[in-house]
Design a protein around this motif. Structure first.
Motif, short mmCIF file in Angstrom:
data_model
loop_
_atom_site.label_atom_id
_atom_site.label_comp_id
_atom_site.label_asym_id
_atom_site.label_seq_id
_atom_site.Cartn_x
_atom_site.Cartn_y
_atom_site.Cartn_z
N ILE A 14 -5.08 5.54 -4.82
CA ILE A 14 -4.09 4.06 -3.76
C ILE A 14 -2.99 4.09 -4.35
O ILE A 14 -1.90 3.35 -3.22
N THR A 15 -3.20 4.37 -5.04
CA THR A 15 -0.97 4.29 -6.07
C THR A 15 -0.10 4.96 -5.35
O THR A 15 0.44 4.35 -4.69
N TRP A 16 -0.64 6.43 -5.17
CA TRP A 16 0.26 7.38 -4.59
C TRP A 16 -0.17 7.26 -3.20
O TRP A 16 1.36 7.00 -2.89
N ILE A 17 -0.78 6.55 -2.30
CA ILE A 17 -0.09 6.79 -0.53
C ILE A 17 0.01 5.53 -0.83
O ILE A 17 0.74 5.12 0.39
N GLY A 18 -0.13 4.51 -1.07
CA GLY A 18 0.29 3.23 -1.25
C GLY A 18 1.86 2.68 -1.01
O GLY A 18 2.52 2.40 -0.31
N ILE A 19 2.02 3.45 -1.95
CA ILE A 19 3.63 4.45 -2.51
C ILE A 19 4.69 4.74 -1.67
O ILE A 19 5.52 4.89 -0.92
N LEU A 20 3.69 6.03 -1.07
CA LEU A 20 4.36 7.01 0.30
C LEU A 20 4.16 6.43 1.22
O LEU A 20 5.57 6.12 1.90
N TYR A 21 3.26 5.61 1.56
CA TYR A 21 3.74 4.69 2.32
C TYR A 21 5.20 3.43 2.47
O TYR A 21 5.51 3.55 3.78
N TYR A 22 5.09 3.31 1.39
CA TYR A 22 6.02 2.20 0.88
C TYR A 22 7.10 2.43 0.89
O TYR A 22 8.20 2.24 2.01
N PHE A 23 7.45 3.65 0.38
CA PHE A 23 8.94 4.55 1.49
C PHE A 23 9.36 4.56 2.22
O PHE A 23 10.26 4.53 2.76
N ASN A 24 7.86 5.21 3.27
CA ASN A 24 9.10 5.92 4.55
C ASN A 24 8.46 4.53 5.43
O ASN A 24 9.56 4.76 6.44
#
Length: 159
Positions: A14-24
């Motif tokens: 959740i941390t990884w993909i959440g930040i990935l979506y935040y970045f993009n």
């Protein structure tokens, strides 16, 4: 033990993909519209912190998932895409590709963009583009990866 491994996998995922979506979906559009001063402050304080959580979240997710598969005796069959483990294996392979994108492409290029590694203005611009494309690739890969993970019976029935 499996419950703790699964929980660690989910939390770091959740941390990884959440930040990935935040970045993009949030950070990149925002930074494209702000002043150079605002962008400089973000590159000094916000972006390095987010990238720290992003890359370690990626590694944690992969490690918890790999250990969980090993604990279940499915690591080899999953990565070989064999039998009933082929579905989780597809998710695992996509996650592995995404992990390599984070550590092998995104992070080395972001170090140039952020000034952690010395680079000319042209090199920073090129590095930013490469990092963005790898990040966008990971965003697209995350959709089937999440589909395969959710539909694999991955650690099902543990809670």
């Amino acid at each position: 033990m499996e419950s703790l491994l699964a929980w660690g996998h989910y939390l770091t995922g959740i941390t990884w993909i959440g930040i990935l979506y935040y970045f993009n979906f949030i950070q990149v559009p925002f930074l494209g519209k702000v002043t150079p001063e605002t962008k400089g402050e973000a590159f000094k304080h916000l972006v390095p912190n987010a990238l720290w959580w992003f890359r370690w979240g990626a590694l944690g997710t992969w490690l918890f998932g790999a250990i969980l598969l090993m604990n279940q005796g499915r690591f080899g069959s999953a990565f070989a895409l064999q039998g009933q483990d082929a579905v989780i294996g597809m998710g695992a392979w996509l996650g592995t590709i995404m992990l390599f994108n984070v550590w092998g492409i995104i992070w080395p290029n972001q170090k140039k963009v952020l000034g952690i590694k010395e680079a000319t203005a042209d090199e920073k611009k090129a590095a930013g583009r490469v990092a963005l494309m790898a990040s966008r690739t990971n965003t697209m890969l995350s959709i089937p990866m999440l589909f395969f993970m959710a539909n694999s019976g991955h650690a099902s029935g543990l809670f």
